[in-house]
Design a protein around this motif. Structure first.
Motif, PDB file in Angstrom:
ATOM      1  N   VAL A  95       0.824  -1.212   0.000  1.00 44.19           N
ATOM      2  CA  VAL A  95       0.000   0.000   0.000  1.00 44.19           C
ATOM      3  C   VAL A  95       0.858   1.262   0.000  1.00 44.19           C
ATOM      4  O   VAL A  95       0.575   2.218  -0.721  1.00 44.19           O
ATOM      5  CB  VAL A  95      -0.966  -0.015   1.208  1.00 44.19           C
ATOM      6  N   ASP A  96       1.889   1.263   0.823  1.00 48.40           N
ATOM      7  CA  ASP A  96       2.710   2.464   0.963  1.00 48.40           C
ATOM      8  C   ASP A  96       4.169   2.112   0.742  1.00 48.40           C
ATOM      9  O   ASP A  96       4.669   1.197   1.406  1.00 48.40           O
ATOM     10  CB  ASP A  96       2.494   3.064   2.352  1.00 48.40           C
ATOM     11  N   PRO A  97       4.867   2.703  -0.160  1.00 48.03           N
ATOM     12  CA  PRO A  97       4.477   3.830  -0.999  1.00 48.03           C
ATOM     13  C   PRO A  97       3.568   3.383  -2.153  1.00 48.03           C
ATOM     14  O   PRO A  97       3.665   2.249  -2.615  1.00 48.03           O
ATOM     15  CB  PRO A  97       5.798   4.364  -1.538  1.00 48.03           C
ATOM     16  N   SER A  98       2.740   4.284  -2.597  1.00 45.01           N
ATOM     17  CA  SER A  98       1.753   3.937  -3.621  1.00 45.01           C
ATOM     18  C   SER A  98       2.401   3.543  -4.949  1.00 45.01           C
ATOM     19  O   SER A  98       1.781   2.873  -5.757  1.00 45.01           O
ATOM     20  CB  SER A  98       0.767   5.081  -3.842  1.00 45.01           C
ATOM     21  N   ALA A  99       3.650   3.926  -5.156  1.00 43.35           N
ATOM     22  CA  ALA A  99       4.357   3.534  -6.376  1.00 43.35           C
ATOM     23  C   ALA A  99       4.603   2.026  -6.420  1.00 43.35           C
ATOM     24  O   ALA A  99       4.889   1.483  -7.480  1.00 43.35           O
ATOM     25  CB  ALA A  99       5.684   4.276  -6.477  1.00 43.35           C
TER      26      ALA A  99
END
Length: 88
Positions: free
Chosen positions: A33-37
């Motif tokens: 999920v995080d980071p969205s990249a």
């Protein structure tokens, strides 16, 4: 950028990940999920599909998804209540 235009036009879509154990198929499909990249193909596809559905006017959509694992000729539904249960 992922393109799933045909799916919102009524065509079925399939994403098939194949490879050896430990080669990164699950990470490619799910990501983090995080980071969205580092989001995987599944969350990105769902975002695109639901954004398209939300923007559509005068249309109804039925969205169904399945997430299956085939391992040693056994098939399991990874979205089901019991992910260890084999499908027929």
């Amino acid at each position: 950028v992922l393109r799933f235009q045909g799916v919102t036009e009524g065509y079925n879509g399939t994403i098939f990940a194949y490879g050896q154990t430990g080669s990164g198929k699950s990470f490619t499909m799910q990501g983090v999920v995080d980071p969205s990249a580092q989001k995987g193909i599944i969350p990105r596809a769902f975002e695109h599909i639901f954004e398209s559905v939300q923007c559509a006017e005068n249309a109804k959509f039925l969205v169904r998804a399945s997430y299956l694992e085939i391992y040693n000729e056994d098939i399991r539904d990874l979205l089901g209540a019991d992910t260890k249960q084999k499908l027929e």
